[in-house]
Design a protein around this motif. Structure first.
Motif, short mmCIF file in Angstrom:
data_model
loop_
_atom_site.label_atom_id
_atom_site.label_comp_id
_atom_site.label_asym_id
_atom_site.label_seq_id
_atom_site.Cartn_x
_atom_site.Cartn_y
_atom_site.Cartn_z
N ALA A 288 -74.48 7.86 47.90
CA ALA A 288 -73.56 7.11 48.55
C ALA A 288 -73.44 7.72 50.00
O ALA A 288 -73.07 6.73 50.96
N PHE A 294 -73.52 2.65 46.73
CA PHE A 294 -72.37 3.04 45.77
C PHE A 294 -73.15 2.50 44.38
O PHE A 294 -73.22 1.40 44.37
N GLY A 329 -71.63 0.51 41.66
CA GLY A 329 -70.52 1.68 41.67
C GLY A 329 -69.26 1.21 41.45
O GLY A 329 -68.19 1.77 41.03
#
Ligand code: AN7
Length: 360
Positions: A288, A294, A329
């Motif tokens: 990240a 992410f 993410g």
């Protein structure tokens, strides 16, 4: 005179790779959300952390319509279910399969039930299943229990299982390997990916082999799969009764495509290893921060594996390495918030206050 580039519409993986899809029934309506065509992003800063000296590209599957790689297989499974006149589609899932199944079933107008391990599904994935309108059933058990029940239900008339035990799921997912080769103009030397139920490693290997047989690529990659240490049945050589890992997507103790994984690894002279949750979380934060990507924790398993292999000097200089980042993410905001406890500084809305905050 106005100049503009013409953007051609991407039709989704089944139409784009139709020549490689001989299973599609004649005249079938294709159920698609225009999945696939995901970017292959260079990641030089991460490669440097893994020892450097090789070119690293990340297949960012998070930008599929439901934010994971599962959409490639789900367009296939749902197209087939519709053509067969299914009354109900079902799956067991650690979360991403259920999100994808729910979305594609809704689009196809099919009833969808998802069987989930109670309490172990990342928040974003649950939100997706709710919003797309799936019937959700939480089992007091793990993914392996859910898949066992799904297998039994799947023998009933009108019920279509859309887990990767359904062979057309693998057919759809093999397109990711095609895309990598189409972009690179060759196969990578090494391909890294996470392994849970082992459908995806099976699918990539099929895709690379098909392209090789058809003369589209002249060499094959070494397939490098990574399981989480608390859920590493293939690495340990036996099913795990109570798999545990922070990477809930790959919290699977008895993978359905076990043999597909071991075949891919042995035929490609690759490897399958495990990484600890500590290694997973370190790679999760690193990707990240260094590359602006992410991903959900499962994706960090092969990244952690690459850090280890690269630092051990096992990636030859000049190699091309690809890693599949399988899911977004945002699927698992709880893990992200736990991982980084830094809170925003709350200040008055003026320049001095902001400068004072930045001076700390
Ligand atoms: C982000 O959704 O098994 O080895 O039920 O969600 O093909 O199983 C998800 C698996 C990797 C492992 N990364 O792929 C499910 C499910 C992410 C995943 C895997 C999954 P397979």
């Amino acid at each position: 005179m106005m100049h503009r580039k013409t953007l051609s519409a991407w039709p989704g993986v089944l139409e784009h790779y139709r020549a490689h899809m001989n299973w599609i029934p004649e005249g079938a309506k294709i159920v698609t959300l225009q999945e696939g065509n995901t970017p292959l992003i260079p990641a030089p800063r991460f490669a440097e952390q893994a020892g450097g000296g090789f070119d690293l590209f990340l297949k960012y599957e998070a930008v599929n319509p439901t934010a994971s790689f599962k959409d490639r297989g789900m367009t296939a499974a749902m197209t087939q279910a519709l053509a067969r006149g299914a009354k109900l589609v079902i799956c067991a899932s650690t979360g991403n399969t259920s999100a994808s199944a729910a979305a594609y079933a809704g689009r196809a107008g099919l009833r969808c039930a998802v069987l989930l391990p109670h309490g172990k599904i990342a928040l974003g994935k649950l939100a997706q299943a709710r919003m797309y309108g799936a019937e959700m059933i939480a089992l007091r058990g793990n993914f392996d229990d859910a898949l066992r029940v799904v297998r039994e239900l799947g023998t009933r008339p009108g019920v279509e299982v859309v887990n990767s035990i359904n062979p057309v799921r693998i057919e759809g997912q093999k397109t990711a390997a095609f895309e990598i080769c189409d972009i690179l103009g060759r196969a990578p030397d090494f391909h890294f990916l996470p392994v849970g139920n082992a459908g995806n490693i099976t699918a990539y290997w099929r895709g690379f082999k098909e392209y090789h047989q058809q003369g589209m690529i002249s060499a094959l990659p070494h397939m490098c799969g990574f399981q989480a240490a608390g859920a590493a049945p293939i690495v340990e050589g036996h099913p795990i009764a109570d798999p545990q890992t922070i990477a809930t997507a790959i919290r699977i103790g008895n993978p359905a495509s076990w043999e597909g994984a071991t075949t891919a690894v042995s035929e490609s002279h690759g490897l399958i290893e495990s990484v600890t949750d500590t290694e997973i979380l370190a790679a999760y934060s690193m990707i990240a921060r260094l590359e602006g990507l992410f991903v959900e924790p499962a994706c960090a398993a092969p990244l952690a594996g690459l850090l280890r292999k690269g630092r051990q000097g096992l990636i030859p200089k000049g190699s091309i390495v690809t890693v599949t980042l399988t899911g977004h993410g945002l699927k698992d905001p709880d893990t992200a918030m736990d991982q980084n406890k830094v809170e925003a500084q709350v200040v008055e809305p003026n320049v001095d206050a902001v400068l004072t905050a930045l001076a700390d």
